[in-house]
Design an enzyme around this catalytic site. Structure first.
Site, PDB file in Angstrom:
ATOM      1  N   ARG A  56       7.971 -13.385 -27.870  1.00  0.00           N
ATOM      2  CA  ARG A  56       8.608 -13.034 -26.784  1.00  0.00           C
ATOM      3  C   ARG A  56       9.526 -11.772 -27.276  1.00  0.00           C
ATOM      4  O   ARG A  56       9.703 -10.824 -26.501  1.00  0.00           O
ATOM      5  CB  ARG A  56       9.484 -14.220 -26.210  1.00  0.00           C
ATOM      6  CG  ARG A  56       9.038 -14.956 -25.458  1.00  0.00           C
ATOM      7  CD  ARG A  56       9.756 -16.148 -24.793  1.00  0.00           C
ATOM      8  NE  ARG A  56      10.131 -17.173 -25.778  1.00  0.00           N
ATOM      9  CZ  ARG A  56      11.009 -18.110 -25.798  1.00  0.00           C
ATOM     10  NH1 ARG A  56      11.662 -18.247 -24.377  1.00  0.00           N
ATOM     11  NH2 ARG A  56      11.391 -18.793 -26.566  1.00  0.00           N
ATOM     12  N   CYS A  86      13.622 -14.201 -30.897  1.00  0.00           N
ATOM     13  CA  CYS A  86      13.312 -15.404 -29.621  1.00  0.00           C
ATOM     14  C   CYS A  86      13.116 -16.691 -30.648  1.00  0.00           C
ATOM     15  O   CYS A  86      13.835 -16.954 -31.470  1.00  0.00           O
ATOM     16  CB  CYS A  86      11.942 -15.032 -29.053  1.00  0.00           C
ATOM     17  SG  CYS A  86      10.504 -14.763 -29.764  1.00  0.00           S
TER      18      CYS A  86
END
Lengths: 282, 98
Positions: A238, A233
């Site tokens: 994430r 990410c």
């Protein structure tokens, strides 16, 4: 791994939070959230101050991790249950981090802090102090952590999964809208990476979607479950959420999180970058 | 709630000309709802950001110009969607009732 061994429900936490051998740990991006209210008995880990080297861009060493968990009163044999805000992004990151240093029994609270609050379950500001322990970590398990050279070699060969928002993937933004637009020198994505935003793996209340929905999500976006996978990410939190889905819930072998992520790749000299909504060519 | 500010959040320190601000308050009847979750979804329905409301029920996003959906989740309530348009130099104030 499987959903049953990696995830616990809020009801499970209510039932077991006072058990000897169960340690609840809250990990948030907003570190003040814990102080305002946390699940009774939970301790806090600061994903930045506790888990990042203060000088270099890297994680704390094995010895520093041992010192951290010893100080916080975590034993090697404890069942560590992680939860947090932001749909468990940072709790999933901590989960991956605990696995990286070889902790045996780690779980994630499905839905994290949000589901807990939406259920109107109790939070407290009570200070928690656990007795210090002698924690021993393992050397980093690099089977779940990818570095840049391996990512470069994976272009067109392994599954690359970009879990940022579509605008970040396409190069229209450098960071999620709403957060400061900073860091990488260039926008775009790693050529051949599939765009599968982390949010598609979660329900609105932060719980994970059902196994069959998750399998369809990744397969439809071009992930070949017969191949190795690297998720990334912007800074690796994430993508830890997506690593958790693929490796821990769906039980896929050979899934790595590239924590250097776009803030590293987008600043490297000599690597290819693709722009636009399509994966691009190797 | 005691201390709740009327008329939205204070914009001190925010350069409104350079930001497309979306902000507001979540209410149940006339009572502010703290600890609700407001999700900012883009024009395709894709998740962009999410914030919990303050004790006074307030929330704020620094969005980009365009059309957005605010999806509010609160305890003991069904999710509520509200459409909103953001632009630079203007603060989009949204009251959400759950």
């Amino acid at each position: 791994m499987s959903r049953e061994s990696a995830l616990v429900s809020a009801d499970w936490v209510e039932e077991h939070k006072n058990d000897a051998g169960v340690v609840l740990i809250e990990v948030d991006e907003d570190v003040s959230a814990y102080d305002a209210g946390h699940i009774a008995g939970a301790i806090k880990i600061d994903w930045q101050d506790d888990l990042q080297d203060p000088v270099r861009r890297d994680f704390v060493s094995k010895e520093q991790f041992e010192a951290l968990l010893s100080d916080r009163g975590v034993k090697n044999e404890d069942t560590v249950v992680l939860y947090g805000g932001n749909n468990n992004w940072f709790a999933a990151y901590a989960y991956w981090y605990f696995k990286l240093y070889g902790h045996g029994d780690v779980r994630l609270l499905d839905g994290g802090r949000k589901r807990w609050e939406l259920d109107s379950r109790e939070l407290t500001d009570e200070v928690v102090k656990r007795e210090a322990t002698q924690y021993t970590a393992q050397p980093q398990n690099l089977e779940i952590r990818a570095f840049r050279d391996e990512v470069k070699d994976a272009i067109g060969v392994k599954n690359l999964v970009d879990v940022r928002s579509p605008d970040e993937y396409a190069g229209r933004l450098l960071a999620p809208a709403h957060l400061p637009q900073e860091q990488a020198q260039r926008a775009g994505h790693i050529p051949t990476a599939a765009s599968i935003p982390w949010s598609k793996a979660a329900n609105d209340d932060g719980t994970f979607r059902a196994d069959d929905e998750l399998k369809t999500l990744y397969a439809d976006a071009g992930v070949d479950f017969g191949k190795d996978t690297i998720a990334y990410c912007r800074i690796g939190e994430r993508s830890a959420h997506t690593w958790f889905v693929l490796h821990e819930i769906l039980g896929q072998a050979n899934v790595k999180n590239y924590d250097g992520s776009w803030t590293e790749w987008g600043s490297l000299v000599g690597v290819p970058v693709a722009l636009g909504d399509e994966p691009g060519k190797a | 709630m005691c201390g709740a500010k009327q008329g939205g959040l204070d914009l001190k320190g925010v350069d409104v000309d350079k930001e497309a601000v979306i902000q507001g308050q979540v209410l149940r009847g006339e009572e502010p709802v703290g600890g609700a979750y407001v999700r900012l979804l883009d024009s395709t329905g894709e998740f962009t950001a999410e914030v919990p409301t303050s004790a006074t029920g307030h929330f704020r996003f620094f969005a980009a110009p365009g059309s957005w959906t605010l999806r509010t989740l609160a305890p003991k309530a069904d999710p509520v969607d509200r459409q909103v348009v953001a632009q630079y130099g203007e603060v989009a104030e949204v009251a959400v009732t759950v």
